[in-house]
Motif scaffolding. Structure first.
Motif, mmCIF file in Angstrom:
data_model
loop_
_atom_site.group_PDB
_atom_site.id
_atom_site.type_symbol
_atom_site.label_atom_id
_atom_site.label_comp_id
_atom_site.label_asym_id
_atom_site.label_seq_id
_atom_site.Cartn_x
_atom_site.Cartn_y
_atom_site.Cartn_z
ATOM 1 N N GLN A 151 -17.076 3.889 -0.208
ATOM 2 C CA GLN A 151 -16.461 4.564 0.697
ATOM 3 C C GLN A 151 -16.050 5.868 0.079
ATOM 4 N N TYR B 66 -2.881 2.000 9.593
ATOM 5 C CA TYR B 66 -4.185 1.361 9.472
ATOM 6 C C TYR B 66 -4.206 -0.173 10.139
ATOM 7 N N HIS C 265 -8.262 4.747 -0.292
ATOM 8 C CA HIS C 265 -8.139 5.294 0.891
ATOM 9 C C HIS C 265 -7.113 6.797 0.750
ATOM 10 N N GLU C 266 -6.162 6.213 -0.040
ATOM 11 C CA GLU C 266 -5.204 7.342 -0.241
ATOM 12 C C GLU C 266 -5.796 8.432 -1.126
ATOM 13 N N TRP D 199 -10.743 5.106 10.136
ATOM 14 C CA TRP D 199 -10.073 4.254 9.414
ATOM 15 C C TRP D 199 -9.423 4.900 8.223
ATOM 16 N N VAL D 200 -9.681 6.237 7.837
ATOM 17 C CA VAL D 200 -9.027 6.563 6.595
ATOM 18 C C VAL D 200 -8.548 7.922 6.931
ATOM 19 N N ARG E 154 -0.967 2.689 5.090
ATOM 20 C CA ARG E 154 -1.554 1.525 5.384
ATOM 21 C C ARG E 154 -0.770 1.036 6.803
ATOM 22 N N LEU F 262 -15.120 7.073 8.646
ATOM 23 C CA LEU F 262 -14.087 7.635 7.568
ATOM 24 C C LEU F 262 -12.888 8.126 8.575
ATOM 25 N N ILE G 48 -8.903 9.336 -1.118
ATOM 26 C CA ILE G 48 -9.671 10.133 -0.166
ATOM 27 C C ILE G 48 -8.809 11.110 0.612
ATOM 28 N N ARG G 49 -7.642 10.497 1.134
ATOM 29 C CA ARG G 49 -6.813 11.623 1.988
ATOM 30 C C ARG G 49 -6.150 12.679 1.142
#
Length: 307
Positions: free
Chosen positions: A63, A280, A40-41, A270-271, A277, A267, A43-44
């Motif tokens: 994802q 989250y 997820h990081e 949640w991201v 985290r 997305l 993606i960010r």
């Protein structure tokens, strides 16, 4: 003041060691301890053109593909173990949305051999596995060759050396010496095969705790580039002895990713809509987090390392 050692935040570790264009190994322990927080990081931070490697990725690969971060995948299986299908993977392969993804198919065993070869420092390892299969038609890293010692045919599995392996563990010290247990998958070979290793730990413990059980130190700190303390970093996958698999989350993801628009909303929630985290897990809710705790502990018997 405590020595920081190799401790980094998740944001720092990804920024410094998992740039765009990297080959990143994720999900080394099959369905256990998948490093979702690290994915997820990435993606960010807007990663692009990643090559993802891993045996059974579950929904993390899906994802990352849906977020447009991936150009290539080397894997034995992708999808959603709770539902069977990864909608983002299907859209990328069939429609090129949000971008085309090239998939190189392995079997679980040949991917494990590829990492083991790199861990040993050899260019390939031989096997009988996949002889006669269609994998040889699409995967150039699997080559048939005549055995040098008899008349048989073998498959040469080219060694696979990821730029970075991100490995979730139960506990580690500040230098990266890590204890892990339960389903190990290919984590041990991945730590030795990769150019860099990011360890994501449920707990950071004193070196004396690690030294008390040296045979459980399956990832020595000498291989580790950065250590991230990230409790809950594997959710919704399980961590043996810490929390169980969140089956409902996998099912909900399946429902909320069937269309590109649905996935983009998922997305964002949640991201992209959380910065780390901790936020989250706050979004997930303390009651749900507590409900996933271990129901019945099963401790191993103590081992006496005295002389």
């Amino acid at each position: 003041m405590l020595e920081t050692g190799k401790i980094a935040t998740m944001e720092q570790a990804i920024a410094e060691h998992a740039p765009s264009g990297s080959m990143v190994l994720l999900g080394a322990q099959l369905e256990q301890m998948i490093p979702f927080a690290a994915g997820h990081e990435m993606i960010r931070q807007g990663r692009r053109d990643l090559t993802l490697a891993g045996p059974i990725s579950d929904i993390l690969f899906d994802q990352l593909i849906g977020a447009g971060a991936v150009s290539h995948v080397l894997a034995a299986w992708m999808g959603n173990a709770s539902a069977g299908l990864g909608w983002c993977l299907r859209r990328a392969v069939e429609q090129g949305k949000p971008r085309p993804v090239h998939v190189v198919d392995y079997s679980n065993f040949t991917l494990a051999l590829a990492l083991h070869g790199a861990a040993l420092g050899v260019p390939f390892l031989p096997t009988y596995s996949t002889l006669g299969s269609d994998l040889l038609k699409t995967n150039g890293n699997l080559r048939e060759f005549p055995s040098p010692v008899n008349e048989e045919k073998l498959i040469a599995v080219r060694a696979l050396k990821p730029d970075v392996a991100i490995l979730q563990v139960q506990r580690a010290d500040r230098q990266g010496n890590a204890h892990l247990w339960g389903n190990l998958g290919v984590a041990v070979d991945a730590a030795r095969a990769a150019r860099k290793v990011i360890v994501v730990a449920e707990e950071i413990v004193a070196p004396e705790v690690i030294a008390s059980d040296p045979n459980r130190t399956l990832i020595p700190g000498m291989f580790v580039t950065a250590v991230v303390h990230e409790p809950g970093g594997a959710h919704p996958s399980p961590v043996q002895g810490y929390h169980r698999r969140d089956h409902a989350f996998f099912s909900q993801y399946h429902e909320h990713s069937q269309t590109l628009e649905d996935f983009e909303r998922w997305l964002q929630r949640w991201v992209l809509g959380v910065s780390n985290r901790r936020e989250y897990l706050n979004l997930l809710g303390s009651c749900r987090v507590e409900a996933l705790g271990v129901r019945e502990h099963a401790y191993s018997a103590p081992a006496d390392f005295g002389t």
